[in-house]
Design a protein around this motif. Structure first.
Motif, PDB file in Angstrom:
ATOM      1  N   LEU A 125       0.824  -1.216   0.000  1.00 11.72           N
ATOM      2  CA  LEU A 125       0.000   0.000   0.000  1.00 11.72           C
ATOM      3  C   LEU A 125       0.857   1.265   0.000  1.00 11.72           C
ATOM      4  O   LEU A 125       0.614   2.190  -0.781  1.00 11.72           O
ATOM      5  N   PHE A 126       1.855   1.307   0.868  1.00 10.17           N
ATOM      6  CA  PHE A 126       2.712   2.492   0.942  1.00 10.17           C
ATOM      7  C   PHE A 126       3.468   2.684  -0.374  1.00 10.17           C
ATOM      8  O   PHE A 126       3.546   3.796  -0.893  1.00 10.17           O
ATOM      9  N   SER A 127       4.017   1.591  -0.908  1.00  6.57           N
ATOM     10  CA  SER A 127       4.792   1.712  -2.147  1.00  6.57           C
ATOM     11  C   SER A 127       3.892   2.070  -3.325  1.00  6.57           C
ATOM     12  O   SER A 127       4.308   2.803  -4.227  1.00  6.57           O
ATOM     13  N   PHE A 128       2.672   1.557  -3.311  1.00  6.28           N
ATOM     14  CA  PHE A 128       1.767   1.865  -4.414  1.00  6.28           C
ATOM     15  C   PHE A 128       1.365   3.335  -4.397  1.00  6.28           C
ATOM     16  O   PHE A 128       1.312   3.979  -5.448  1.00  6.28           O
ATOM     17  N   ALA A 129       1.089   3.862  -3.211  1.00  3.82           N
ATOM     18  CA  ALA A 129       0.736   5.283  -3.098  1.00  3.82           C
ATOM     19  C   ALA A 129       1.878   6.152  -3.625  1.00  3.82           C
ATOM     20  O   ALA A 129       1.660   7.098  -4.392  1.00  3.82           O
ATOM     21  N   TYR A 130       3.094   5.806  -3.257  1.00  2.14           N
ATOM     22  CA  TYR A 130       4.274   6.535  -3.739  1.00  2.14           C
ATOM     23  C   TYR A 130       4.406   6.375  -5.262  1.00  2.14           C
ATOM     24  O   TYR A 130       4.597   7.348  -5.994  1.00  2.14           O
ATOM     25  N   GLY A 136       3.308   7.868 -12.682  1.00  2.00           N
ATOM     26  CA  GLY A 136       2.283   8.263 -13.634  1.00  2.00           C
ATOM     27  C   GLY A 136       1.136   7.290 -13.794  1.00  2.00           C
ATOM     28  O   GLY A 136       0.549   7.183 -14.874  1.00  2.00           O
ATOM     29  N   TYR A 137       0.787   6.557 -12.729  1.00  2.82           N
ATOM     30  CA  TYR A 137      -0.323   5.613 -12.817  1.00  2.82           C
ATOM     31  C   TYR A 137      -1.642   6.311 -13.146  1.00  2.82           C
ATOM     32  O   TYR A 137      -2.566   5.688 -13.662  1.00  2.82           O
ATOM     33  N   ALA A 138      -1.733   7.600 -12.846  1.00  2.00           N
ATOM     34  CA  ALA A 138      -2.981   8.337 -13.095  1.00  2.00           C
ATOM     35  C   ALA A 138      -3.349   8.337 -14.581  1.00  2.00           C
ATOM     36  O   ALA A 138      -4.518   8.506 -14.929  1.00  2.00           O
ATOM     37  N   ALA A 139      -2.376   8.119 -15.453  1.00  2.00           N
ATOM     38  CA  ALA A 139      -2.647   8.099 -16.894  1.00  2.00           C
ATOM     39  C   ALA A 139      -3.326   6.800 -17.326  1.00  2.00           C
ATOM     40  O   ALA A 139      -3.865   6.723 -18.433  1.00  2.00           O
ATOM     41  N   TYR A 144      -7.688  -0.565 -14.317  1.00  2.00           N
ATOM     42  CA  TYR A 144      -6.358  -1.168 -14.441  1.00  2.00           C
ATOM     43  C   TYR A 144      -5.507  -0.841 -13.212  1.00  2.00           C
ATOM     44  O   TYR A 144      -4.825  -1.716 -12.671  1.00  2.00           O
ATOM     45  N   VAL A 145      -5.565   0.406 -12.759  1.00  2.64           N
ATOM     46  CA  VAL A 145      -4.795   0.819 -11.575  1.00  2.64           C
ATOM     47  C   VAL A 145      -5.268   0.030 -10.358  1.00  2.64           C
ATOM     48  O   VAL A 145      -4.451  -0.418  -9.541  1.00  2.64           O
ATOM     49  N   PHE A 146      -6.566  -0.164 -10.226  1.00  3.23           N
ATOM     50  CA  PHE A 146      -7.099  -0.945  -9.117  1.00  3.23           C
ATOM     51  C   PHE A 146      -6.589  -2.385  -9.196  1.00  3.23           C
ATOM     52  O   PHE A 146      -6.218  -2.986  -8.183  1.00  3.23           O
ATOM     53  N   GLY A 147      -6.550  -2.934 -10.389  1.00  3.23           N
ATOM     54  CA  GLY A 147      -6.004  -4.282 -10.583  1.00  3.23           C
ATOM     55  C   GLY A 147      -4.535  -4.354 -10.186  1.00  3.23           C
ATOM     56  O   GLY A 147      -4.096  -5.338  -9.573  1.00  3.23           O
ATOM     57  N   MET A 148      -3.776  -3.305 -10.533  1.00  2.80           N
ATOM     58  CA  MET A 148      -2.370  -3.249 -10.140  1.00  2.80           C
ATOM     59  C   MET A 148      -2.235  -3.251  -8.613  1.00  2.80           C
ATOM     60  O   MET A 148      -1.389  -3.961  -8.054  1.00  2.80           O
TER      61      MET A 148
END
Length: 192
Positions: A125-130, A136-139, A144-148
């Motif tokens: 969770l911490f690493s994903f937030a960072y 650039g996951y927002a792109a 897909y981001v939720f799956g990641m």
């Protein structure tokens, strides 16, 4: 670290160096998975990059073990020539904080399988937030981001949590950890 024994510092440092090499060795595996599955490929095995924090904390059982081990591993990776460079140290610190948070939530008194898995999820969770802001996951699409995120959390729980526990328990069975908290626990269980 004032209440740490010298051998605890040595073992934590040795684990960090060994896993820094392991971490670098898994980069090509991640790249292959990205080639097949896209960015989520790394998340499928991301737990490998949290494992030293779980192992060090499980063996030593002192505040800071997860954070310090992950930070040292990241520093060693940089010294060994990681292409990411010094930003990798920040990433390691964040991963270590995520794992440390799970142990802190139990006041560093519970090292059950569930807490080890929670530490892997915390690191995820911490690493994903960072990573969300730095990579650039927002792109990418929200789905897909939720799956990641889910893939990284599962990887943290299974690879870092369960595999880290299995490796540590295997070491404890050999007797090499007899003077560490995990080794003492193992001896008590064996005697019971």
């Amino acid at each position: 670290m004032s209440n740490w024994r010298f051998k605890e510092i040595v073992v934590l440092s040795a684990l960090s160096v060994v896993f820094a090499v392991v971490y670098l060795a898994f980069l090509p595996v991640g790249k292959i998975l990205v080639g097949f599955f896209g960015p989520i490929g790394y998340d499928l095995i991301f737990g490998i990059w949290f494992i030293v924090s779980i192992i060090a904390a499980y063996i030593i059982r002192k505040p800071g073990a997860a954070f310090i081990s992950e930070t040292i591993a990241a520093m060693v990776e940089v010294l060994l020539g990681s292409a990411v460079g010094p930003l990798l140290i920040v990433s390691g610190m964040i991963q270590g904080l995520g794992a440390e948070a799970a142990f802190a939530a139990t006041r560093w008194k519970n090292y059950s399988t569930w807490v080890l898995m929670a530490a892997g999820v915390g690191a995820a969770l911490f690493s994903f937030a960072y990573g969300y802001f730095m990579s650039g996951y927002a792109a990418l699409s929200t789905t897909y981001v939720f799956g990641m995120l889910i893939a990284r959390m599962v990887s943290g729980a299974l690879i870092a949590g369960l595999l880290g526990k299995a490796l540590s328990d295997g070491l404890a069975q050999t007797g090499v950890l007899s003077s560490f908290a995990l080794g003492k626990e193992y001896r008590r269980k064996k005697a019971a």
